[in-house]
Design a protein around this motif. Structure first.
Motif, PDB file in Angstrom:
ATOM      1  N   MET A 104       0.915  -1.173  -0.080  1.00 30.79           N
ATOM      2  CA  MET A 104      -0.001   0.155  -0.004  1.00 30.79           C
ATOM      3  C   MET A 104       0.905   1.233   0.123  1.00 30.79           C
ATOM      4  SD  MET A 104      -2.922  -1.099  -0.186  1.00 30.79           S
ATOM      5  CE  MET A 104      -3.880   0.497   0.247  1.00 30.79           C
ATOM      6  N   THR A 105       1.896   1.205   0.934  1.00 26.44           N
ATOM      7  CA  THR A 105       2.751   2.344   0.673  1.00 26.44           C
ATOM      8  C   THR A 105       3.590   2.626  -0.527  1.00 26.44           C
ATOM      9  OG1 THR A 105       3.263   1.950   2.937  1.00 26.44           O
ATOM     10  CG2 THR A 105       4.833   3.517   1.885  1.00 26.44           C
ATOM     11  N   GLY A 106       3.906   1.548  -1.205  1.00 27.48           N
ATOM     12  CA  GLY A 106       4.464   1.662  -2.524  1.00 27.48           C
ATOM     13  C   GLY A 106       3.441   2.276  -3.649  1.00 27.48           C
ATOM     14  N   LEU A 107       2.400   1.632  -3.501  1.00 34.30           N
ATOM     15  CA  LEU A 107       1.251   2.159  -4.650  1.00 34.30           C
ATOM     16  C   LEU A 107       0.927   3.623  -4.395  1.00 34.30           C
ATOM     17  CD1 LEU A 107      -1.256  -0.888  -4.805  1.00 34.30           C
ATOM     18  CD2 LEU A 107       0.323  -0.028  -6.409  1.00 34.30           C
ATOM     19  N   MET A 108       0.893   4.189  -3.055  1.00 36.58           N
ATOM     20  CA  MET A 108       0.656   5.366  -2.619  1.00 36.58           C
ATOM     21  C   MET A 108       1.629   6.202  -3.004  1.00 36.58           C
ATOM     22  SD  MET A 108      -1.064   5.183   1.081  1.00 36.58           S
ATOM     23  CE  MET A 108      -1.334   7.223   1.231  1.00 36.58           C
ATOM     24  N   MET A 109       3.046   5.839  -2.922  1.00 40.10           N
ATOM     25  CA  MET A 109       3.992   6.668  -3.337  1.00 40.10           C
ATOM     26  C   MET A 109       4.196   6.844  -5.056  1.00 40.10           C
ATOM     27  SD  MET A 109       7.064   5.631  -0.562  1.00 40.10           S
ATOM     28  CE  MET A 109       8.171   6.682  -1.622  1.00 40.10           C
ATOM     29  N   TYR A 110       3.711   5.745  -5.638  1.00 35.96           N
ATOM     30  CA  TYR A 110       3.705   5.716  -7.259  1.00 35.96           C
ATOM     31  C   TYR A 110       2.959   6.569  -7.681  1.00 35.96           C
ATOM     32  CZ  TYR A 110       3.212   3.941 -11.860  1.00 35.96           C
ATOM     33  OH  TYR A 110       3.284   3.852 -13.107  1.00 35.96           O
ATOM     34  N   PHE A 111       1.619   6.766  -7.010  1.00 37.31           N
ATOM     35  CA  PHE A 111       0.390   7.478  -7.640  1.00 37.31           C
ATOM     36  C   PHE A 111       0.487   9.012  -7.141  1.00 37.31           C
ATOM     37  CE2 PHE A 111      -1.426   3.039  -8.351  1.00 37.31           C
ATOM     38  CZ  PHE A 111      -1.742   3.376  -9.860  1.00 37.31           C
ATOM     39  N   LEU A 112       0.757   9.089  -5.878  1.00 36.57           N
ATOM     40  CA  LEU A 112       0.988  10.535  -5.405  1.00 36.57           C
ATOM     41  C   LEU A 112       2.441  11.272  -5.576  1.00 36.57           C
ATOM     42  CD1 LEU A 112      -0.857   9.977  -2.092  1.00 36.57           C
ATOM     43  CD2 LEU A 112      -1.504  10.721  -4.208  1.00 36.57           C
ATOM     44  N   PHE A 113       3.183  10.477  -5.877  1.00 34.41           N
ATOM     45  CA  PHE A 113       4.906  11.051  -6.244  1.00 34.41           C
ATOM     46  C   PHE A 113       4.516  12.359  -7.422  1.00 34.41           C
ATOM     47  CE2 PHE A 113       8.905  11.422  -8.105  1.00 34.41           C
ATOM     48  CZ  PHE A 113       9.787  11.719  -6.843  1.00 34.41           C
ATOM     49  N   PRO A 114       4.970  13.442  -7.116  1.00 33.00           N
ATOM     50  CA  PRO A 114       4.873  14.479  -8.067  1.00 33.00           C
ATOM     51  C   PRO A 114       5.662  14.214  -9.309  1.00 33.00           C
ATOM     52  CG  PRO A 114       5.076  15.471  -5.866  1.00 33.00           C
ATOM     53  CD  PRO A 114       5.495  13.919  -5.892  1.00 33.00           C
ATOM     54  N   ARG A 115       4.932  14.386 -10.460  1.00 32.42           N
ATOM     55  CA  ARG A 115       5.561  14.229 -11.673  1.00 32.42           C
ATOM     56  C   ARG A 115       5.715  15.705 -12.496  1.00 32.42           C
ATOM     57  NH1 ARG A 115       3.329   9.593 -10.800  1.00 32.42           N
ATOM     58  NH2 ARG A 115       4.441   7.777 -11.103  1.00 32.42           N
ATOM     59  N   SER A 116       6.618  15.894 -13.404  1.00 31.38           N
ATOM     60  CA  SER A 116       6.521  17.235 -14.172  1.00 31.38           C
ATOM     61  C   SER A 116       5.412  17.427 -14.874  1.00 31.38           C
ATOM     62  CB  SER A 116       7.836  17.021 -15.100  1.00 31.38           C
ATOM     63  OG  SER A 116       7.537  16.122 -16.273  1.00 31.38           O
ATOM     64  N   ILE A 117       5.395  18.903 -15.043  1.00 34.39           N
ATOM     65  CA  ILE A 117       4.259  19.189 -15.827  1.00 34.39           C
ATOM     66  C   ILE A 117       4.958  20.033 -17.300  1.00 34.39           C
ATOM     67  CG2 ILE A 117       2.098  20.967 -15.924  1.00 34.39           C
ATOM     68  CD1 ILE A 117       2.014  20.440 -12.788  1.00 34.39           C
ATOM     69  N   ALA A 118       4.399  19.553 -18.175  1.00 32.01           N
ATOM     70  CA  ALA A 118       5.064  20.142 -19.548  1.00 32.01           C
ATOM     71  C   ALA A 118       4.231  21.253 -19.964  1.00 32.01           C
ATOM     72  CB  ALA A 118       5.197  18.937 -20.601  1.00 32.01           C
ATOM     73  N   VAL A 119       5.141  22.346 -20.184  1.00 29.52           N
ATOM     74  CA  VAL A 119       4.533  23.735 -20.658  1.00 29.52           C
ATOM     75  C   VAL A 119       5.191  23.827 -22.252  1.00 29.52           C
ATOM     76  CG1 VAL A 119       4.071  26.171 -20.384  1.00 29.52           C
ATOM     77  CG2 VAL A 119       4.205  24.501 -18.248  1.00 29.52           C
ATOM     78  N   VAL A 120       4.624  24.153 -23.163  1.00 26.39           N
ATOM     79  CA  VAL A 120       5.185  24.156 -24.470  1.00 26.39           C
ATOM     80  C   VAL A 120       4.449  25.188 -25.270  1.00 26.39           C
ATOM     81  CG1 VAL A 120       5.656  22.717 -26.743  1.00 26.39           C
ATOM     82  CG2 VAL A 120       5.791  21.552 -24.502  1.00 26.39           C
ATOM     83  N   PRO A 121       5.114  26.165 -25.710  1.00 27.25           N
ATOM     84  CA  PRO A 121       4.420  27.260 -26.557  1.00 27.25           C
ATOM     85  C   PRO A 121       4.026  26.659 -27.643  1.00 27.25           C
ATOM     86  CG  PRO A 121       6.425  28.078 -25.650  1.00 27.25           C
ATOM     87  CD  PRO A 121       6.420  26.637 -25.325  1.00 27.25           C
ATOM     88  N   SER A 122       2.690  26.877 -28.267  1.00 24.12           N
ATOM     89  CA  SER A 122       2.402  26.697 -29.537  1.00 24.12           C
ATOM     90  C   SER A 122       2.423  27.435 -30.503  1.00 24.12           C
ATOM     91  CB  SER A 122       0.771  25.893 -29.434  1.00 24.12           C
ATOM     92  OG  SER A 122       0.125  25.510 -30.594  1.00 24.12           O
ATOM     93  N   GLY A 123       2.641  28.603 -30.366  1.00 29.40           N
ATOM     94  CA  GLY A 123       2.888  29.655 -31.422  1.00 29.40           C
ATOM     95  C   GLY A 123       1.872  30.785 -31.560  1.00 29.40           C
ATOM     96  N   LEU A 124       1.747  31.443 -32.477  1.00 24.87           N
ATOM     97  CA  LEU A 124       1.039  32.681 -32.715  1.00 24.87           C
ATOM     98  C   LEU A 124      -0.358  32.165 -33.282  1.00 24.87           C
ATOM     99  CD1 LEU A 124       0.667  35.775 -32.687  1.00 24.87           C
ATOM    100  CD2 LEU A 124       1.380  35.772 -34.992  1.00 24.87           C
ATOM    101  N   ASN A 125      -1.371  32.481 -32.599  1.00 22.49           N
ATOM    102  CA  ASN A 125      -2.880  32.131 -33.025  1.00 22.49           C
ATOM    103  C   ASN A 125      -3.440  33.620 -33.840  1.00 22.49           C
ATOM    104  OD1 ASN A 125      -5.919  32.240 -32.053  1.00 22.49           O
ATOM    105  ND2 ASN A 125      -5.067  29.986 -32.399  1.00 22.49           N
ATOM    106  N   ALA A 126      -3.379  34.555 -33.375  1.00 25.21           N
ATOM    107  CA  ALA A 126      -3.625  35.749 -34.144  1.00 25.21           C
ATOM    108  C   ALA A 126      -3.038  36.980 -33.849  1.00 25.21           C
ATOM    109  CB  ALA A 126      -5.281  36.156 -33.929  1.00 25.21           C
ATOM    110  N   SER A 127      -3.091  37.952 -34.802  1.00 28.70           N
ATOM    111  CA  SER A 127      -2.211  39.040 -34.557  1.00 28.70           C
ATOM    112  C   SER A 127      -2.837  40.310 -35.279  1.00 28.70           C
ATOM    113  CB  SER A 127      -0.772  38.972 -34.840  1.00 28.70           C
ATOM    114  OG  SER A 127      -0.758  38.682 -36.272  1.00 28.70           O
ATOM    115  N   SER A 128      -2.653  41.666 -34.722  1.00 27.26           N
ATOM    116  CA  SER A 128      -3.065  42.783 -35.528  1.00 27.26           C
ATOM    117  C   SER A 128      -1.928  43.841 -34.991  1.00 27.26           C
ATOM    118  CB  SER A 128      -4.323  43.254 -34.954  1.00 27.26           C
ATOM    119  OG  SER A 128      -4.229  43.467 -33.604  1.00 27.26           O
ATOM    120  N   ILE A 129      -1.766  44.537 -36.527  1.00 28.19           N
ATOM    121  CA  ILE A 129      -0.375  45.374 -36.368  1.00 28.19           C
ATOM    122  C   ILE A 129      -1.099  47.084 -36.573  1.00 28.19           C
ATOM    123  CG2 ILE A 129       1.738  46.131 -37.147  1.00 28.19           C
ATOM    124  CD1 ILE A 129       2.232  43.141 -37.795  1.00 28.19           C
ATOM    125  N   ALA A 130      -0.624  47.924 -35.765  1.00 26.12           N
ATOM    126  CA  ALA A 130      -0.970  49.480 -36.216  1.00 26.12           C
ATOM    127  C   ALA A 130       0.308  50.112 -36.248  1.00 26.12           C
ATOM    128  CB  ALA A 130      -1.942  49.852 -35.040  1.00 26.12           C
TER     129      ALA A 130
END
Length: 265
Positions: free
Chosen positions: A112-138
């Motif tokens: 039970m301790t091993g399962l709790m550590m496996y499921f509750l252990f913090p993992r990385s959160i990936a943040v990836v920029p996807s690019g420009l969606n829209a733009s306007s220029i003046a």
């Protein structure tokens, strides 16, 4: 001679009488011990339970039981207060399969301790920029400045086995190491376990640079690209824990036709 024979006969009769008395005493003592051993402690009928066994046993070097005072019975109101002594060799003190039960308990706890550590252990959160969606220029001809309104996309992937909440997004846009735009987005986006989500954010930028203004406005120049450096911080919370994730991205924006070219990150 006759006196001697009569004396011998009397001596034999005395010996037989003494042996008979000893046998009778042994039988009575055995009966008394059996009667005392079957004495009841709950007030029931005990038959021959009395003080006689205790008196006879006391004469043989024993003492009277201080609890029942030799009666073989105890008061009913003391039934829940008295303590019964169990012999050391009693089988009730030696439960079976003790090692098996202890081993199974330890294994289950470790599992039970091993399962709790496996499921509750913090993992990385990936943040990836996807690019420009829209733009306007003046363009502002009086101040030779350019105003860019950008809407970018950001992909966030949750690699954990629990929900992650995105609380805040802070953005800075730089051009030639100068900050030309900032924005802070407050959100309550929940990302499910092992899922990803896309966020859209808008930033208003103003570029005060003559060379950049000329690149974007001169018709003799065929390439009208502006390189922007985007830096951001994403604030996430999970399991009563707050974490800040940083990311950055470089992207080219065509300031003439409002088209984003291939970016590099």
């Amino acid at each position: 001679m006759d006196k001697l024979i009569s004396w011998f006969r009397n001596l034999c009769k005395r010996k037989e009488a003494d042996e008979g008395k000893s046998l009778q005493q042994k039988g009575s003592s055995a009966a008394e011990e059996n009667a005392s051993s079957y004495g009841s402690i709950n007030g029931g009928d005990t038959g021959g339970a009395s003080c006689a066994p205790c008196s006879s046993s006391a004469s043989r070097g024993s003492v009277t039981c201080p609890t029942c005072q030799g009666t073989g019975r105890i008061p009913r109101e003391l039934e829940q207060q008295l303590v019964a002594l169990i012999p050391y060799g009693d089988q009730r003190l030696k439960p079976r399969r003790t090692k098996l039960y202890v081993s199974l308990t330890v294994i289950i706890c470790l599992l039970m301790t091993g399962l709790m550590m496996y499921f509750l252990f913090p993992r990385s959160i990936a943040v990836v920029p996807s690019g420009l969606n829209a733009s306007s220029i003046a363009f502002d001809n009086s101040t030779y400045s350019i105003t860019l309104n950008l809407t970018n996309a950001l992909n966030v992937t949750n690699n954990n086995f629990y929900t992650v909440r995105v609380a805040q997004l802070a953005i800075e846009v730089l051009h030639k190491a100068l900050v030309i735009g900032k924005n802070t987005v407050m959100t309550q986006l929940d990302i499910r376990p092992l899922q990803d989500a896309q966020m859209l954010y808008s930033v208003s930028c103003r570029i005060l640079d003559n060379n950049t203004y000329n690149i974007c406005t001169w018709s003799r120049i065929k390439v009208h690209n502006v390189l922007l450096h985007i830096q951001g911080t994403l604030t996430c919370s999970y399991l009563a824990h707050t974490e800040q994730l940083s990311f950055e991205n470089y992207q080219y924006v065509d300031c003439r036709n409002n088209i984003m070219l291939l970016g590099m990150s």
